[in-house]
Design a protein around this motif. Structure first.
Motif, mmCIF file in Angstrom:
data_model
loop_
_atom_site.group_PDB
_atom_site.id
_atom_site.type_symbol
_atom_site.label_atom_id
_atom_site.label_comp_id
_atom_site.label_asym_id
_atom_site.label_seq_id
_atom_site.Cartn_x
_atom_site.Cartn_y
_atom_site.Cartn_z
ATOM 1 N N TRP A 211 2.902 3.661 5.264
ATOM 2 C CA TRP A 211 1.918 3.002 6.172
ATOM 3 C C TRP A 211 2.430 2.316 7.405
ATOM 4 C CZ3 TRP A 211 -3.051 3.259 5.819
ATOM 5 C CH2 TRP A 211 -3.772 2.283 6.294
ATOM 6 N N LEU A 212 3.910 2.049 7.391
ATOM 7 C CA LEU A 212 4.292 1.622 8.451
ATOM 8 C C LEU A 212 5.418 2.468 8.924
ATOM 9 C CD1 LEU A 212 5.097 -0.542 10.841
ATOM 10 C CD2 LEU A 212 6.489 -1.584 9.149
ATOM 11 N N ARG B 216 8.361 2.888 6.363
ATOM 12 C CA ARG B 216 8.205 1.663 5.334
ATOM 13 C C ARG B 216 6.809 1.675 4.815
ATOM 14 N NH1 ARG B 216 12.439 -1.932 6.754
ATOM 15 N NH2 ARG B 216 14.102 -0.703 7.655
ATOM 16 N N SER B 217 6.917 0.770 3.916
ATOM 17 C CA SER B 217 5.504 0.484 3.126
ATOM 18 C C SER B 217 4.778 1.596 2.479
ATOM 19 C CB SER B 217 4.757 -0.187 3.969
ATOM 20 O OG SER B 217 5.185 -1.594 4.308
ATOM 21 N N GLY B 218 5.772 2.482 2.124
ATOM 22 C CA GLY B 218 4.999 3.966 1.328
ATOM 23 C C GLY B 218 4.272 4.688 2.435
ATOM 24 N N ILE C 91 1.090 2.152 12.584
ATOM 25 C CA ILE C 91 0.532 1.486 11.361
ATOM 26 C C ILE C 91 -0.779 2.100 10.984
ATOM 27 C CG2 ILE C 91 -0.303 -0.385 12.423
ATOM 28 C CD1 ILE C 91 0.869 -2.185 9.838
ATOM 29 N N MET D 67 0.829 -1.352 0.000
ATOM 30 C CA MET D 67 -0.066 -0.047 -0.105
ATOM 31 C C MET D 67 0.980 1.361 -0.032
ATOM 32 S SD MET D 67 -2.960 1.160 2.578
ATOM 33 C CE MET D 67 -4.050 -0.292 2.122
ATOM 34 N N VAL D 68 0.722 2.200 -0.910
ATOM 35 C CA VAL D 68 1.308 3.265 -1.112
ATOM 36 C C VAL D 68 0.594 4.482 -0.707
ATOM 37 C CG1 VAL D 68 2.929 4.889 -2.599
ATOM 38 C CG2 VAL D 68 3.090 2.049 -2.702
#
Length: 311
Positions: free
Chosen positions: A31-32, A27-29, A45, A1-2
């Motif tokens: 999301w994290l 991280r994760s665009g 998150i 997911m970005v």
């Protein structure tokens, strides 16, 4: 997911970490988020900063379970009934019964609201008043989600969101639905285009048929575009002034948060039939729409929560 990096939630975390000498990894665009200081490692998150217990988070995200927990604690709440999809219903006989859905429709001739049992931003929230509408809504939701929740449709006069941290109201704001006024010249569709952002137009006008959208509204005639108060459907956030209504909403939201055992949350409170009731509790505190108008207020709320994360 970005996600776009300019989210006010993410930007506030970045500013906070810089000011407090906290190492941050995104991280994760976006999301994290991993935050580290003096050996302390904290995670965020989505829109969850990690202040809530796993049970409180899960109950809040489960609309039917949350409604039952609130009702059991004596909190005035809009009831939600759980129905499971094919993968889960085998564990609870009757939980996928369409006959039970129809009985709810018979009990509430003014209609029902069908929605994913776990979901945000008003996605796939549908108002139904006939069997074919109910069939289509249930099939569509269960094709994408493992379960759905059904609540009776009520005419919501006002909807207020209360952002709480440890039973303290940080922000209280109402959601004003988009309204248009006819001029005797332009169609409902044309007036709606002026009233809401282009990306919200389809959602904001989905209550109207194609033919209704082409009707020329008489001069002075006012229409509320959408029955829902969702900000993603074009509603506007408006800070609630001090007074009886604000006090009532805050008191009810605090009672709901205590019943669920949640620390940091946004509680949606609605006035229907002349009384305030809880609609739902949100464990992930998303304030992007409000942040466009009141960024300082939103940043202060997230910073207060981050203070508790690193307390």
């Amino acid at each position: 997911m970005v996600l776009i990096s300019q989210r006010i939630f993410l930007e506030t975390i970045k500013k906070y970490c810089l000011a407090h000498k906290i190492a941050i990894e995104i991280r994760s665009g976006g999301w994290l988020v991993i935050m580290t200081r003096d050996g302390q490692r904290r995670l965020a998150i989505g829109y969850d900063l990690g202040l809530n217990s796993a049970v409180a988070h899960q109950v809040a995200n489960d609309k039917a379970a949350c409604a039952e927990a609130l009702a059991a604690a004596g909190v005035s709440v809009i009831p939600h009934t759980l129905f499971l999809g094919a993968k889960l219903s085998k564990h609870i006989p009757g939980s996928d019964s369409f006959d039970a859905m129809l009985r709810l429709l018979e009990q509430h001739p003014q209609g029902l609201v069908v929605k994913p049992n776990e979901g945000t931003s008003g996605e796939l929230v549908v108002r139904v008043s006939t069997r074919p509408q109910l069939e289509r809504a249930a099939a569509r939701i269960l094709a994408a989600y493992p379960s759905l929740a059904i609540s009776p449709y009520v005419e919501i006069e006002d909807e207020v969101r209360v952002v709480l941290l440890d039973e303290r109201a940080l922000i209280v704001y109402g959601k004003t639905r988009p309204t248009i006024t006819g001029d005797g010249t332009h169609s409902l569709r044309e007036l709606a285009r002026r009233a809401v952002a282009a990306e919200q137009l389809n959602t904001a006008t989905e209550d109207f048929s194609a033919a209704e959208l082409e009707v020329i509204l008489p001069a002075g005639e006012r229409r509320i575009l959408n029955w829902r108060h969702n900000l993603d459907a074009g509603a506007e956030p408006v800070l609630l002034a001090d007074g009886e209504a604000r006090d009532a909403c805050v008191a009810l939201a605090i009672k709901a948060a205590k019943a669920v055992g949640i620390r940091f949350a946004s509680v949606d409170v609605v006035r229907a039939n002349g009384r305030w009731q809880v609609l739902e509790v949100n464990s992930g505190v998303k304030m992007e729409a409000l942040g466009k108008r009141h960024p300082d207020l939103v940043e202060a709320a997230y910073q207060a929560a981050l203070d508790e994360v690193f307390a």
